[in-house]
Design an enzyme around this catalytic site. Structure first.
Site, PDB file in Angstrom:
ATOM      1  N   TYR A   1       0.810  -1.141   0.000  1.00 24.93           N
ATOM      2  CA  TYR A   1       0.083  -0.022  -0.011  1.00 24.93           C
ATOM      3  C   TYR A   1       0.775   1.381  -0.001  1.00 24.93           C
ATOM      4  CZ  TYR A   1      -4.398  -2.486   0.259  1.00 24.93           C
ATOM      5  OH  TYR A   1      -5.577  -3.107  -0.101  1.00 24.93           O
TER       6      TYR A   1
ATOM      7  N   HIS B   1     -14.618   3.144  -0.935  1.00 21.29           N
ATOM      8  CA  HIS B   1     -13.634   2.222  -0.686  1.00 21.29           C
ATOM      9  C   HIS B   1     -12.750   2.865   0.031  1.00 21.29           C
ATOM     10  CE1 HIS B   1     -15.445  -0.175  -4.371  1.00 21.29           C
ATOM     11  NE2 HIS B   1     -16.306   0.159  -3.701  1.00 21.29           N
TER      12      HIS B   1
ATOM     13  N   CYS C   1      -7.693   0.338  17.671  1.00 28.87           N
ATOM     14  CA  CYS C   1      -8.726   1.308  18.153  1.00 28.87           C
ATOM     15  C   CYS C   1      -9.322   2.391  17.119  1.00 28.87           C
ATOM     16  CB  CYS C   1      -8.035   1.971  19.376  1.00 28.87           C
ATOM     17  SG  CYS C   1      -6.622   3.184  18.429  1.00 28.87           S
TER      18      CYS C   1
ATOM     19  N   GLY D   1     -16.114   6.151 -15.811  1.00 21.38           N
ATOM     20  CA  GLY D   1     -14.890   5.126 -15.839  1.00 21.38           C
ATOM     21  C   GLY D   1     -15.093   3.825 -14.600  1.00 21.38           C
TER      22      GLY D   1
END
Ligand SMILES: [Zn+2]
Length: 308
Positions: free
Chosen positions: A72, A124, A135, A239
């Site tokens: 990521y 998303h 937490c 798109g």
């Protein structure tokens, strides 16, 4: 108003001029034109040995937090180097022309915001909003040069200290060649594992702020999107394949509520049969012309070419 070529239909222009509430619903196709790989296409190079579904799950993060965080971070670095395109600018410009605009995106990048859009609903989640895995406390990310450099440094350090030094302090997006070079070098690595930072509140690992397989959409984002779709006069679906539910439900809800639905996509989708207007082409080409046709803003979208 059925339309399959690039001329902007007069009925669409009229509907847009008269609309009080407009929803713009976007998907990967909009960011692809800025060079952002789609979710599965991001599994290139050394990531290709992973399966998207295996990386994008809570279980994967529990078992291999450094692999998942590394992936990521790599994607976030890619976004930081990308610039909004003419579609992002045209969509942001719509804010000035319609009384109420709601932008709902399935994209996890921040290109709508960087084009000037405010109040973007991220169905998303976002690469830029990590939070504590335990937490839920938001984790403040530094999207500036230091963060990018630290990622690059991690990638490059195994190869040449001097190279890593060269990249420290390189501003985001300022030097694509530098990144390509580093990227190529890091492809030789076994993996770009980056341990996630610890939560400042409780010490648990910080997780990416995206929605993973098996997780629900953020409830506030979904209810905002649903409400906007059901109340709007006009919805643009741009798109997006119109295949991924529940997000793909939004155009259907707008249709059911009597709104005009306009689709902008290079390819045919299941929505073609239902939309009032299908503009088959690149959003970066079509959206500026929609704006220009409706509001005579001939410079809309051109800013995309001037972006750093
Ligand atoms: Zn925490």
């Amino acid at each position: 108003m059925k339309n399959t070529h690039h001329d902007i239909p007069p009925a669409l222009i009229e509907a847009l001029r008269n609309a009080q509430r407009v929803v713009v619903f976007t998907g990967a196709g909009v960011s692809a034109e800025s060079g952002i790989a789609t979710f599965r296409d991001a599994l290139t190079g050394l990531w290709s040995r992973f399966d998207a579904q295996a990386l994008a799950t809570p279980q994967a993060f529990r078992e291999h937090p450094d692999i998942v965080w590394g992936w990521y971070e790599w994607r976030r670095a890619q976004v930081l180097r990308a610039a909004p395109n003419a579609a992002h600018y045209a969509i942001a410009a719509l804010q000035r022309h319609v009384p109420a605009l709601t932008i709902v995106t399935q994209n996890v990048d921040d290109l709508h915001e960087r084009a000037g859009a405010t109040k973007v609903v991220h169905l998303h989640g976002s690469l830029h909003a990590p939070r504590c895995s335990a937490c839920g406390a938001p984790h403040v990310v530094d999207d500036g040069p230091a963060t990018v450099s630290s990622v690059i440094e991690t990638h490059a350090e195994a190869h040449a200290e001097t190279r890593a030094e060269t990249h420290v302090g390189t501003p985001a997006g300022s030097n694509a060649d530098t990144y390509a070079d580093t990227h190529a070098a890091s492809n030789a690595d076994e993996g770009r594992r980056i341990p996630p930072p610890a939560c400042t509140q409780c010490g648990a690992p910080v997780r990416p702020g995206v929605v993973w397989f098996g997780e629900s959409l953020p409830s506030d984002a979904w209810s905002t999107a649903l409400h906007a779709a059901q109340q709007c006069d006009l919805l643009f679906s741009i798109g997006t394949s119109a295949l991924v539910y529940p997000a793909a439900e939004l155009p259907q809800r707008a249709l059911a509520a009597g709104a005009t639905v306009v689709q902008v996509n290079p390819n045919a989708t299941p929505l073609d049969a239902h939309a009032h207007c299908n503009l088959h082409g690149a959003a970066a080409d079509i959206m500026p012309r929609v704006l220009a046709a409706a509001f005579d803003q001939r410079d809309e979208g051109l800013k995309g070419d001037q972006a750093p």
